[in-house]
Design an enzyme around this catalytic site. Structure first.
Site, mmCIF file in Angstrom:
data_model
loop_
_atom_site.group_PDB
_atom_site.id
_atom_site.type_symbol
_atom_site.label_atom_id
_atom_site.label_comp_id
_atom_site.label_asym_id
_atom_site.label_seq_id
_atom_site.Cartn_x
_atom_site.Cartn_y
_atom_site.Cartn_z
ATOM 1 C CG ASN A 122 -1.611 1.341 1.425
ATOM 2 O OD1 ASN A 122 -2.425 1.732 0.573
ATOM 3 N ND2 ASN A 122 -1.301 2.060 2.498
ATOM 4 C CD GLN A 178 -10.217 1.755 -0.681
ATOM 5 O OE1 GLN A 178 -10.739 2.219 -1.699
ATOM 6 N NE2 GLN A 178 -10.581 0.596 -0.141
ATOM 7 C CG ASP A 187 -1.804 5.598 -0.107
ATOM 8 O OD1 ASP A 187 -1.788 4.749 0.808
ATOM 9 O OD2 ASP A 187 -2.657 5.629 -1.008
ATOM 10 C CG ASP A 217 0.752 -4.107 5.794
ATOM 11 O OD1 ASP A 217 0.476 -4.460 6.950
ATOM 12 O OD2 ASP A 217 1.094 -2.937 5.494
ATOM 13 C CG HIS A 221 -5.439 1.725 4.599
ATOM 14 N ND1 HIS A 221 -6.235 2.750 5.065
ATOM 15 C CD2 HIS A 221 -5.208 0.912 5.657
ATOM 16 C CE1 HIS A 221 -6.452 2.575 6.364
ATOM 17 N NE2 HIS A 221 -5.834 1.471 6.743
ATOM 18 C CD GLU A 243 -4.175 -5.598 8.384
ATOM 19 O OE1 GLU A 243 -4.102 -5.326 9.587
ATOM 20 O OE2 GLU A 243 -3.882 -4.789 7.488
HETATM 21 C C1 LM2 Z 1 -0.606 -2.709 9.033
HETATM 22 N N1 LM2 Z 1 -1.642 -3.313 8.580
HETATM 23 O O1 LM2 Z 1 -2.558 -2.730 7.882
HETATM 24 C C2 LM2 Z 1 0.353 -3.397 9.905
HETATM 25 O O2 LM2 Z 1 -0.204 -4.619 10.376
HETATM 26 C C3 LM2 Z 1 0.734 -2.448 10.998
HETATM 27 O O3 LM2 Z 1 1.535 -3.097 11.959
HETATM 28 C C4 LM2 Z 1 1.444 -1.249 10.388
HETATM 29 O O4 LM2 Z 1 1.738 -0.246 11.382
HETATM 30 C C5 LM2 Z 1 0.538 -0.570 9.361
HETATM 31 N N2 LM2 Z 1 -0.436 -1.417 8.749
HETATM 32 C C6 LM2 Z 1 1.403 0.015 8.251
HETATM 33 O O5 LM2 Z 1 1.944 -1.023 7.449
HETATM 34 C C7 LM2 Z 1 3.029 -0.298 11.969
HETATM 35 C C8 LM2 Z 1 2.989 0.355 13.346
HETATM 36 C C9 LM2 Z 1 2.972 1.865 13.236
HETATM 37 C C10 LM2 Z 1 4.134 2.353 12.395
HETATM 38 C C11 LM2 Z 1 3.940 1.738 10.995
HETATM 39 C C12 LM2 Z 1 5.044 2.142 10.025
HETATM 40 O O6 LM2 Z 1 1.835 -0.091 14.065
HETATM 41 O O7 LM2 Z 1 3.136 2.395 14.571
HETATM 42 O O8 LM2 Z 1 4.118 3.757 12.313
HETATM 43 O O9 LM2 Z 1 4.004 0.299 11.117
HETATM 44 O O10 LM2 Z 1 6.307 1.823 10.525
HETATM 45 C C13 LM2 Z 1 5.320 4.423 12.690
HETATM 46 C C14 LM2 Z 1 5.102 5.365 13.875
HETATM 47 C C15 LM2 Z 1 4.118 6.471 13.473
HETATM 48 C C16 LM2 Z 1 4.631 7.214 12.236
HETATM 49 C C17 LM2 Z 1 4.915 6.208 11.105
HETATM 50 C C18 LM2 Z 1 5.554 6.862 9.895
HETATM 51 O O11 LM2 Z 1 4.573 4.628 14.961
HETATM 52 O O12 LM2 Z 1 3.975 7.375 14.546
HETATM 53 O O13 LM2 Z 1 3.583 8.120 11.785
HETATM 54 O O14 LM2 Z 1 5.817 5.176 11.573
HETATM 55 O O15 LM2 Z 1 6.830 7.363 10.197
HETATM 56 C C19 LM2 Z 1 3.904 9.498 11.748
HETATM 57 CA CA CA Z 2 -3.653 3.463 -0.419
#
Ligand code: LM2
Ligand code: CA
Length: 493
Positions: A122, A178, A187, A217, A221, A243
């Site tokens: 995505n 999306q 995106d 994943d 979206h 998912e």
């Molecule tokens: C998913 N499924 O739809 C995954 O299962 C999930 O674990 C992913 O989030 C999400 N979608 C994106 O693939 C994880 C995590 C987030 C993290 C993202 C990206 O839960 O906390 O975001 O991966 O690494 C982190 C920071 C967030 C920041 C982002 C971008 O926590 O604060 O946003 O990175 O830098 C500004």
């Molecule tokens: Ca998208």
């Protein structure tokens, strides 16, 4: 006392084969998500999984991701979620190299276990600029090729232009969900031919390395038409699991993805976890697709995944024996195709797995010995591999399921009585099998109706042959708190 009883059941010995002679049929439909397990560690675990009848393992994302230490946001790079910020489609990550991934698929194939990869398609990274784990430099919306892999420029990304910072701010409109950004993650314009072809080449590359299927994943979206087109370009029959988290009243729903994939049913996971926790055997017995969502052929059931163990939407390893009981309910039911989960302990949701000095993830391993508090669910050291799949009963029940799954469920019954402390739910598969799960903290002794012929059977959830007798159409079953017992006509003393 209880702890000693369950510990005595033994974790490592769950695979013991009982002394039965008749050949059991076998159909494997249970998978396991091995969160942040390295390719080497999965390769080493596959023989155990295969022997127990596990059909497939789901890996964490295998593509090159942001090296968090290069970004200058104060991260030391140890957080697990850098895996979800792709920088290129080189198969080179903290979890292992391209060669290690190929060695894993070969080892798992040898053990009869397929490998599904988590496909993060995505989006690319969310951060401004830095370097990928394999050395690829990037900027937000610009991911140049090093070593002949992914190439995206600004035009390959959505610019949704609908919300203040182009982030998804609400789940009311498909366009926003999306085309806007999930937490700043760049995106991808998945409607574009170039983007689809680039994603397709990545997935084909994984298939060429021996990968068998995919988790999509953040499929929620991505426009279902775009996922459909990407799936259509894969070899016919490639298993794909989308998912799509079910959210009440939202315009994007799992049903929109079932024409081309199966979908994890979050509504099921949430309900079953709550019912087990509350000891609601009646509610478990009454559960039907109408009450939670997808039909069984389309639904992937699960109890917990890496996101829900962090946002408390479901049970988790912290619930100890309740997690085991819920897992037994999943394996005994016919509501969908089950997915187990195995990960590591954490006290902070961002905390990554154990790392080596070079920043790569340490190999997980399970002996069972290091987990004295499985039942209570406490006492875990941060970053310890929890090895949920090795907890007492679980792999034995996977094997039992593979023997009985083609016999239709004939009765699902709640066992509660006025004045009786505790509750259980039973799953009968005619004259082929029976499972009973105690969903209470009380010891129970039950006579459970079954069409299995009178005689002695072995409990599939315990090693060796713990005998369970059937007499006059009733199985005599004693259950410790949260314990499950399962018998089948192929497994007798
Ligand atoms: C998913 N499924 O739809 C995954 O299962 C999930 O674990 C992913 O989030 C999400 N979608 C994106 O693939 C994880 C995590 C987030 C993290 C993202 C990206 O839960 O906390 O975001 O991966 O690494 C982190 C920071 C967030 C920041 C982002 C971008 O926590 O604060 O946003 O990175 O830098 C500004
Ligand atoms: Ca998208």
């Amino acid at each position: 006392m209880l702890r000693r009883t369950i510990a005595a059941i033994g974790i490592a010995a769950v695979l013991a084969v009982t002394g039965c002679a008749s050949a059991a049929p076998e159909r494997r439909d249970t998978g396991i998500a091995m969160f942040q397990w390295t390719w080497d560690a999965i390769a080493a675990e596959c023989p155990t999984l295969g022997e127990a009848g596990v059909a497939w393992v789901l890996t964490s994302p295998p593509q090159e991701h942001v090296d968090g230490a290069s970004v200058g946001t104060g991260s030391d790079g140890s957080e697990w979620w850098w895996s979800y910020q792709p920088v290129s489609y080189r198969v080179e990550s903290r979890l292992g190299t391209r060669d290690e991934l190929a060695a894993m698929t070969a080892a798992c194939d040898e053990a009869g276990v397929d490998v599904y990869a988590d496909a993060v398609i995505n989006h690319m990274a969310g951060v401004g600029s830095g370097t990928g784990w394999a050395g690829t430099p990037f900027e937000h919306y610009r991911y140049p090729s090093t070593g002949g892999a992914a190439v995206y420029d600004r035009a390959d990304f959505h610019d949704c232009d609908r919300t203040p910072d182009d982030d998804i701010d609400a789940y009311r409109e498909p366009f926003v969900i999306q085309h806007c950004e999930l937490e700043d993650l760049a995106d991808l314009a998945t409607e574009s031919e170039h983007v689809r072809a680039t994603i397709g080449a990545y997935l084909d590359d994984l298939l060429s390395l021996g990968v068998d299927g995919f988790r999509i994943d953040a499929a929620k979206h991505i426009d279902p038409d775009d996922v459909a087109a990407i799936v259509a370009a894969l070899p016919e029959g490639t298993p794909v699991i989308s998912e799509v988290i079910r959210g009440a009243g939202e315009p994007v729903q799992p049903e929109q993805y079932t024409a081309f994939s199966t979908v994890w049913e979050f509504g099921w996971a949430e309900r079953v976890g709550a019912f087990v926790h509350d000891g609601s055997a009646r509610a478990l017995a009454d559960l039907s697709p109408a009450s939670y969502g997808l039909l069984e052929e389309q639904a992937r059931t699960f109890i917990v995944n890496h996101d829900t163990e962090r946002n408390d939407a479901t049970l988790s390893y912290r619930d100890g024996a309740e997690l085991s009981a819920a897992t037994a309910v999943m394996l005994a039911s016919d509501d969908g195709m089950p997915t187990l989960y195995s990960g590591y302990a954490f006290s902070d949701r961002d905390q990554g797995p154990q790392l080596e000095p070079d920043g790569s993830v340490s190999d997980a391993s399970c002996t069972g010995e290091e987990h004295p508090d499985v039942v209570a669910g406490d006492g875990w050291a941060d970053r310890a591999w929890v090895c949920q799949h090795r907890w007492p009963g679980t792999l034995g029940l996977v094997a039992w399921r593979s023997r009985v799954v083609d016999a239709p469920l004939t009765a699902v019954e709640a066992h509660t009585r006025d004045g009786m402390l505790g509750a259980a739910v039973s799953y009968a598969r005619g004259s082929t099998g029976l499972a009973v799960v105690n969903v209470s903290e009380h010891r129970l002794v039950l006579a459970v109706p079954t069409a299995l012929p009178d005689g002695m059977y072995c409990d599939a959830a315990r090693p060796g042959c713990v005998r369970i007798g059937v007499e006059d159409g009733e199985a005599g079953i004693a259950l410790e708190p949260w314990q499950a017992v399962a018998i089948d006509r192929f497994t007798r003393p």
